[in-house]
Design a protein around this motif. Structure first.
Motif: not given
Length: 137
Positions: A1-25
């Motif tokens: 699913m990733f393109r070469d330019e995606d993989l080049a970005l993802l290979a760098r030591p960058l932060y990923a911002f992970l989002t999960v479903a929140p609780r309640g309100d």
């Protein structure tokens, strides 16, 4: 699913911002995490076993991540969403590998932190991409 330019970005030591479903309100609240792309094209991260995000991922095993190039570079980001699995195995190895990618491991303080992860254990989070969005200048 990733393109070469995606993989080049993802290979760098960058932060990923992970989002999960929140609780309640509550609103979703992304958290910065270290990550790597596996040979199978999944994203894997790790977390301490008592992190609230793990409980939410057990209830609703889906997440999204966004990784972006830093300010000063041409705009480039990749967004991934999909199902998540949690694993007790491989977490310490992943955390150690990522520490070498993100930290200067000659710093004794960093080594102490990695040793704490080894003794306390970490959970490996694997996100299998179902949808990938991107933008690149």
């Amino acid at each position: 699913m990733f393109r070469d330019e995606d993989l080049a970005l993802l290979a760098r030591p960058l932060y990923a911002f992970l989002t999960v479903a929140p609780r309640g309100d509550r609103w979703p609240a992304p958290r910065p995490v270290w990550f790597e792309v596996t040979d199978d094209g999944d994203l894997q991260m790790f977390s301490l076993p008592d992190a609230p995000k793990l409980e939410r991922l057990r209830e609703r095993p889906r997440a999204s991540v966004v990784v972006a190039a830093p300010t000063g570079e041409p705009e480039h980001w990749v967004s991934v969403e999909g199902p998540v699995t949690l694993h007790d195995d491989g977490g310490v190895e992943l955390a150690t590998r990522l520490a070498e990618r993100y930290y200067d491991m000659s710093d004794p303080k960093r080594q102490i932190l990695v040793d704490e992860w080894r003794s306390g254990g970490v959970v490996r989070i694997v996100l299998r991409p179902e949808r990938v969005n991107r933008f690149s200048m």
